[in-house]
Design a protein around this motif. Sequence first.
Motif, PDB file in Angstrom:
ATOM      1  N   LEU A 102       1.370  -1.193  -0.206  1.00  0.00           N
ATOM      2  CA  LEU A 102      -0.192   0.182  -0.085  1.00  0.00           C
ATOM      3  C   LEU A 102       0.872   0.990  -0.130  1.00  0.00           C
ATOM      4  O   LEU A 102       0.474   1.984  -0.764  1.00  0.00           O
ATOM      5  CB  LEU A 102      -1.165  -0.338   1.190  1.00  0.00           C
ATOM      6  CG  LEU A 102      -1.877  -1.020   1.518  1.00  0.00           C
ATOM      7  CD1 LEU A 102      -2.903  -1.328   2.411  1.00  0.00           C
ATOM      8  CD2 LEU A 102      -2.765  -1.378  -0.083  1.00  0.00           C
ATOM      9  N   TYR A 140      -4.908   4.781   3.612  1.00  0.00           N
ATOM     10  CA  TYR A 140      -6.626   3.760   3.539  1.00  0.00           C
ATOM     11  C   TYR A 140      -6.280   3.490   5.481  1.00  0.00           C
ATOM     12  O   TYR A 140      -6.901   3.113   6.162  1.00  0.00           O
ATOM     13  CB  TYR A 140      -5.692   2.614   3.841  1.00  0.00           C
ATOM     14  CG  TYR A 140      -6.188   0.592   3.933  1.00  0.00           C
ATOM     15  CD1 TYR A 140      -7.615  -0.218   3.323  1.00  0.00           C
ATOM     16  CD2 TYR A 140      -5.576  -0.017   4.517  1.00  0.00           C
ATOM     17  CE1 TYR A 140      -8.204  -1.121   4.090  1.00  0.00           C
ATOM     18  CE2 TYR A 140      -6.184  -1.022   5.196  1.00  0.00           C
ATOM     19  CZ  TYR A 140      -7.684  -1.606   4.243  1.00  0.00           C
ATOM     20  OH  TYR A 140      -8.212  -2.665   5.068  1.00  0.00           O
ATOM     21  N   LEU A 170     -10.147   1.486  -0.409  1.00  0.00           N
ATOM     22  CA  LEU A 170      -9.144   0.278  -1.106  1.00  0.00           C
ATOM     23  C   LEU A 170      -9.257  -0.078  -2.423  1.00  0.00           C
ATOM     24  O   LEU A 170      -9.109   0.376  -3.100  1.00  0.00           O
ATOM     25  CB  LEU A 170      -8.873  -0.825   0.565  1.00  0.00           C
ATOM     26  CG  LEU A 170      -7.611  -1.033  -0.431  1.00  0.00           C
ATOM     27  CD1 LEU A 170      -6.263  -0.219  -0.789  1.00  0.00           C
ATOM     28  CD2 LEU A 170      -6.730  -2.020   0.862  1.00  0.00           C
ATOM     29  N   LEU A 179      -1.214   4.018  -1.334  1.00  0.00           N
ATOM     30  CA  LEU A 179      -2.308   4.241  -0.607  1.00  0.00           C
ATOM     31  C   LEU A 179      -2.956   4.076   0.842  1.00  0.00           C
ATOM     32  O   LEU A 179      -3.317   3.524   1.802  1.00  0.00           O
ATOM     33  CB  LEU A 179      -2.759   2.483  -1.066  1.00  0.00           C
ATOM     34  CG  LEU A 179      -3.139   2.546  -2.682  1.00  0.00           C
ATOM     35  CD1 LEU A 179      -3.486   1.105  -2.976  1.00  0.00           C
ATOM     36  CD2 LEU A 179      -4.349   3.284  -3.119  1.00  0.00           C
TER      37      LEU A 179
END
Lengths: 47, 801
Positions: free
Chosen positions: B40, B48, B106, B45
């Motif tokens: 991630l 998240y 996500l 990301l």
Amino acid sequence: MLMVASFIISGGFLLAFIWNVKSGQFDDTYGPAQKILFDDKEIIKEK
Amino acid sequence: MSTAVGSVCHHCHNLIKDIKVLYSDYEFCCHGCESVYRLLNDHNLCQYYDLDENAGIKIDVNSQSTKYNYLEKEEVVAKILRFTDGKIAHVVFHIPQIHCNSCLWLLEKLYKLNESILFTEVHFEKKEVFIKFDIQKLSLKNLVKLLASIGYEPYIQLDEKSDIKTKSSRTEMLKLGISGFCFANIMMLSLPEYFSQGLIYEASIKTALPLIALGLSLPVFFYTALDFFIPSYKNLKKGILIIDLPVSIAVIITFTRSLYEMYYGISNGYLDSMTGIVFFMLIGRWLQNRTHTTLQFDRNFKSYFPIAVERITDQTQEVVAIEEIREKDLIKIYSNEIIPVDAILSKGSAMIDYSFVNGESMPVKVNYGEHIYAGGKQLNGAIELIVMKRHNQSHLTSLWNHQAFQKDKSETKANTIDNIGMKFTLLVIALSLIAGGYWYSQGRTDLMWNAVTTVLIVACPCALLLAHNFTNGHFMRILSHYQFYLRDASVIQKLFSINQIVFDKTGTLTKAEANHVSYEGQSLTIEEKQEISDILAHSNHPLAKSIVQYLGKSDKTSFASVKENTGLGVEGWINDKYFRLGSDQFCQLPESEDTKVNVVIDSQYKGKFHFRNVYRNGISNLIDHLKTKHEISVISGDNASEQENLTKRLPLGSEIRFNQTPQDKLQFVEDLKNQGKKVLMIGDGLNDAGAFQVSDIAIALTEKNNYFNPASDIIMSADNLSHLDKILCFIQKNKTVTYVIFIYSILYNIVGLFFALRGELSPVIAAILMPISSISIVLSVQLMTEYYHSKLLKNKLWKYS
């Protein structure tokens, strides 16, 4: 006359409702409400 | 960053126990979690983790990459994909792990992880994700792998049912909308009549109004009300009275009476009442049904087994569906896979965990040429098996051939009528018949019909049924906050009469994976403890792992030469000492039944490690509370080594049985029922499925990440088991609420009837009182349930999610 008008309007709402249900708008009452809150920005965090 | 014990994994928020993985200043409990974070992080990301506190899902590091091999098969792929044109494919996965905003976020950002994924859309309430991807660049198998690698392993089942569910919930919504619309409009049109006391001077309006009302009531009567007519008619044919019957009678009578009165111009009918009844009943029902659309209560053993396995034929290996496996086929099972058929071990060393099948908490060692039964889980390494029986004839599935499984449990359940409501209905019908009979004997047939219908309409049992629906709906909603999900409302009624509670042991009273280790014998020096730990660290056996955890790992690992004899024990040289650690047989000791690891150093017996199950928190308390009202027994598929511990916890005279096969359990519960007991069975595994089937109420416990459970009436979170007594208490209050409403509606009806019979009730008042009665009932139900809920919360504050 007023009654006719009221029926046309409310009938319109009913049709709209039926259409919405059929198109699955009420299937998920949680997800879309949350999705709109997500920021689309790329957040690069330095920690 | 603190390194104190008790720190929390950055990904999954579990406490970090023995292993700690560090990556860019964050701590992780395992490599799985760390790799998700890394993935991630690499793709930017990490938002998240900011969206929801409990975002991360613990990764099962043990899962095998070969697990998804069956997704390479074209037939399987074709079954799973919704659409494909060779380039683009659409697929819908059910992902039970979806639980929070972060998941949503996500999964909709999947395209950032792999550019072959074109589009994803999450359906949160159904826990489904729709994925559009480029199948030329990304195979279905790799897509599933990708999902699994970030903790969202899809739950793949080849027989899809979810579509039907959506459709039925849509029609339900539709009916609700239509009846609401008609009800509101009829009410509105009735207003002029109410306020003019039935005296409307404009002739055209006077005739038009009832006709429009009639037109509006038709869809309600002929479409939405069918929900009540059809089931009641079907069951009536079978000679069974169900709760829909009084509603149907009331609706039909109100409708025909209205038609009659309108035709003869007596009044404008009671169509507003009729549509109101239907509308409110539908709302009540919708409240009852909507709580949990994603839970499956009707799983059978098939969903527990893998869909396909690897078959070995003349040097080649191919993945085939389980249905195609025949006797004498050679199949390969990898670590942590579930064995789908009864078979004989032909290659490799097998450690089979049968805990889910028969409740034994310790894995069983299987030697070459010995039987392995379906449902076991291979723990270490790949094995090859010769199939003995097809999957639907295995030892395990034979339980499902028992007659208890032949009858459809859900069907018998739906037929249970609700006593109070039914008595009231019968009373009302009797009353109307008496009134009718009285007038008939007086020779006044016109009045006879009048009396019959008036009583039925005024003393409509619907108010009570309505209250009932609403109460149940509220209770189910509140209970679902505590991860206590009921199959349907009839379960509540059945819970009242329970007087015997049967627990399963492994996984229910005790935690499935945890063991409490203790040592008994000559005391060991610190050095020796360290050496034992070092040797056992080489073993994959769960017992060895428990001991290593108990003794602690050293920082300096001394060189050891270790040999593991699977299923027997471990031998090894370390610091010029020879250790033998293992079973009685392995250490040449007289055999006994309990679970232990013996310690022999340089051929000298030192002592043994004992294993005791770890009981869930608050179990003793729970049993103390439950025993005042219920009898308690425990049945376990495990050996009797826990007898002493259990007896201490249970009230005197409770029955405890060990070494029970699933069939034994079924028999045990059946015997109890034959003694007239109402049995509540609480368990967690397939081994309880038989007992579940015959019990009055079955509660299946689920652990956080284990979303498989046998068919049951109630699914509850295992963490909340210790609060079961409070939950049961709370459910009892359902009765109180119903009784209060019952008395209230009787009083209401008596007053109403009294005035109606004396002719003092003007149509305006009557028409206004009807909906007020429904609304006041709904409101008081709401108030009372919330009152009891707040009491429940005050009584014991446990996590309210």
